[in-house]
Motif scaffolding. Sequence first.
Motif, mmCIF file in Angstrom:
data_model
loop_
_atom_site.group_PDB
_atom_site.id
_atom_site.type_symbol
_atom_site.label_atom_id
_atom_site.label_comp_id
_atom_site.label_asym_id
_atom_site.label_seq_id
_atom_site.Cartn_x
_atom_site.Cartn_y
_atom_site.Cartn_z
ATOM 1 N N PHE A 1 0.849 -1.191 0.000
ATOM 2 C CA PHE A 1 0.000 0.000 0.000
ATOM 3 C C PHE A 1 0.884 1.240 0.000
ATOM 4 O O PHE A 1 1.866 1.302 0.737
ATOM 5 C CB PHE A 1 -0.915 0.023 1.228
ATOM 6 C CG PHE A 1 -1.969 -1.043 1.200
ATOM 7 C CD1 PHE A 1 -3.038 -0.954 0.326
ATOM 8 C CD2 PHE A 1 -1.881 -2.142 2.035
ATOM 9 C CE1 PHE A 1 -4.011 -1.940 0.291
ATOM 10 C CE2 PHE A 1 -2.843 -3.139 2.002
ATOM 11 C CZ PHE A 1 -3.919 -3.031 1.122
ATOM 12 N N GLU A 2 0.496 2.206 -0.849
ATOM 13 C CA GLU A 2 1.302 3.419 -0.948
ATOM 14 C C GLU A 2 1.249 4.241 0.333
ATOM 15 O O GLU A 2 2.245 4.762 0.791
ATOM 16 C CB GLU A 2 0.799 4.275 -2.121
ATOM 17 C CG GLU A 2 1.073 3.672 -3.486
ATOM 18 C CD GLU A 2 2.526 3.845 -3.920
ATOM 19 O OE1 GLU A 2 3.247 4.601 -3.250
ATOM 20 O OE2 GLU A 2 2.921 3.220 -4.905
ATOM 21 N N THR A 3 0.039 4.392 0.866
ATOM 22 C CA THR A 3 -0.106 5.213 2.070
ATOM 23 C C THR A 3 -0.969 4.464 3.074
ATOM 24 O O THR A 3 -1.660 3.508 2.732
ATOM 25 C CB THR A 3 -0.820 6.546 1.751
ATOM 26 O OG1 THR A 3 -2.126 6.247 1.263
ATOM 27 C CG2 THR A 3 -0.043 7.354 0.737
ATOM 28 N N GLU B 1 -3.625 5.702 4.448
ATOM 29 C CA GLU B 1 -5.036 5.940 4.096
ATOM 30 C C GLU B 1 -5.497 4.915 3.066
ATOM 31 O O GLU B 1 -6.608 4.404 3.129
ATOM 32 C CB GLU B 1 -5.230 7.355 3.536
ATOM 33 C CG GLU B 1 -5.198 8.455 4.561
ATOM 34 C CD GLU B 1 -3.776 8.863 4.912
ATOM 35 O OE1 GLU B 1 -2.830 8.362 4.255
ATOM 36 O OE2 GLU B 1 -3.602 9.660 5.846
ATOM 37 N N GLN B 2 -4.619 4.620 2.099
ATOM 38 C CA GLN B 2 -4.980 3.654 1.059
ATOM 39 C C GLN B 2 -5.191 2.268 1.682
ATOM 40 O O GLN B 2 -6.146 1.565 1.338
ATOM 41 C CB GLN B 2 -3.860 3.605 0.014
ATOM 42 C CG GLN B 2 -4.246 2.846 -1.225
ATOM 43 C CD GLN B 2 -3.049 2.605 -2.131
ATOM 44 O OE1 GLN B 2 -1.991 2.164 -1.695
ATOM 45 N NE2 GLN B 2 -3.211 2.926 -3.399
ATOM 46 N N GLN B 3 -4.319 1.913 2.603
ATOM 47 C CA GLN B 3 -4.446 0.608 3.262
ATOM 48 C C GLN B 3 -5.741 0.537 4.058
ATOM 49 O O GLN B 3 -6.483 -0.439 4.002
ATOM 50 C CB GLN B 3 -3.249 0.383 4.183
ATOM 51 C CG GLN B 3 -3.380 -0.894 5.001
ATOM 52 C CD GLN B 3 -2.120 -1.217 5.772
ATOM 53 O OE1 GLN B 3 -1.051 -0.731 5.465
ATOM 54 N NE2 GLN B 3 -2.250 -2.055 6.781
ATOM 55 N N GLU C 1 -8.497 2.288 3.621
ATOM 56 C CA GLU C 1 -9.679 2.255 2.772
ATOM 57 C C GLU C 1 -9.851 0.895 2.117
ATOM 58 O O GLU C 1 -10.966 0.384 2.001
ATOM 59 C CB GLU C 1 -9.613 3.350 1.705
ATOM 60 C CG GLU C 1 -10.988 3.588 1.111
ATOM 61 C CD GLU C 1 -10.975 4.382 -0.158
ATOM 62 O OE1 GLU C 1 -9.919 4.469 -0.801
ATOM 63 O OE2 GLU C 1 -12.044 4.888 -0.514
ATOM 64 N N ALA C 2 -8.741 0.288 1.693
ATOM 65 C CA ALA C 2 -8.825 -1.045 1.092
ATOM 66 C C ALA C 2 -9.405 -2.034 2.102
ATOM 67 O O ALA C 2 -10.242 -2.881 1.759
ATOM 68 C CB ALA C 2 -7.443 -1.494 0.626
ATOM 69 N N THR D 1 -1.858 8.219 -5.116
ATOM 70 C CA THR D 1 -1.822 7.340 -3.954
ATOM 71 C C THR D 1 -3.131 7.292 -3.216
ATOM 72 O O THR D 1 -3.415 6.348 -2.493
ATOM 73 C CB THR D 1 -0.732 7.791 -2.969
ATOM 74 O OG1 THR D 1 -0.995 9.141 -2.593
ATOM 75 C CG2 THR D 1 0.641 7.669 -3.595
ATOM 76 N N ASN D 2 -3.962 8.306 -3.377
ATOM 77 C CA ASN D 2 -5.174 8.348 -2.589
ATOM 78 C C ASN D 2 -6.272 9.039 -3.383
ATOM 79 O O ASN D 2 -6.755 10.103 -2.999
ATOM 80 C CB ASN D 2 -4.893 9.090 -1.268
ATOM 81 C CG ASN D 2 -6.026 8.922 -0.268
ATOM 82 O OD1 ASN D 2 -6.891 8.068 -0.444
ATOM 83 N ND2 ASN D 2 -6.039 9.744 0.759
#
Lengths: 253, 117
Positions: free
Chosen positions: A32-34, A36-38, A40-41, B17-18
């Motif tokens: 995960f890049e960030t 937040e991305q993790q 949300e996933a 990224t988001n």
Amino acid sequence: MDSAIATHPHTHETAVHADHEHASLPQHRHHFETEEQQREAGSFGMWLFLLTEIMFFGGMFFAYLLYRNWYYPAFAVASNQLSVPLGAANTAILITSGFCMAVGVWAAEVRRRKMLVLMLVLTTVFGIAFIGVKADEYHEKYEMHHIPGADFSVAQFVNPAAYGIKEEPLNPDMAQKTEIYFFLYFAMTGMHAVHMIIGIVLLFWLTHRAWRGDFSSGYVAPIENFGLYWHFVDIVWLFLFPLLYLINRHPLH
Amino acid sequence: MAHEAIHTDANDASNVTNPEHAQHHIVTPLQYSFVFITLLVFTAITVFAAYLDLHWANPVIALAIASFKAVIVILFFMHAAYQSRLIKMTIGAGFFMFLVLVTMTMSDYISRAWGLW
């Protein structure tokens, strides 16, 4: 968030492992890049699972809807055999359990370990209380021969006066349909109770990990996603209570 | 971090990224308490309403109250109100799909023995 791109350039193309690291926290998986991305996933995946649960319970709600329309007199009389005080109390108990779970998610987010453990314990206690009341109700149904199967009896529905029940007697054909009501009652509340029991087992495990401090240093995902599950189980009951207990509570016109 | 000041849940493809601008929002215990009290009050209302003879309106009111309670649980206890559009759409799609399946199955059943019931 834009700055995340600038400070963490894509390094996936390189084979050098050292360049691959861009996560600062141990719970942040490298694919995960960030964070937040993790996060949300994770929420997205949990919601997809809950959608399959909506379909699972939805099938039973549909069966209820159909049979209630077909055999309304049997459903109304059979429903009146349930205890509204016990059902309402259980609704309040489950809402309280859900509230404790919600506060627990907050405690994990603000990194209060003891508060989180306390809230998880309270969630568990109210969950077990719910199962206890349910067991009492099931036992009463057993004594009344209202569990579908070989011991099921329609005696109270064809001759209610003999049992001191203020209901209009059903004709024998319609009285047989009360078994369908009780089948759906046990299928729906039973599957709901199974979900509660699975949740309580998970709560023991989560409480243990919370006590160890796993969720009070910024890693909230397991608590948050379990919270989604627990609230979903609450929502199922919010529909089961009026549909099963409150069909026709005003029969004596 | 000026980005957060103009936070929107709209999709932003340029944000690699988001793209959904997923942001973490912490709901406070006070907000949870309001939801909790609302749920208890509506539980009392649904029990009270069940004892009134309102004819066809009884099940309608019972389902409306249950749906309202479910919506506030989803929005606040389950944080749906603060999630990205992706997750809001996912939730909405699930309930929409359920209603489609109920409608189609029910139209099958009620039309099989049309006029015989």
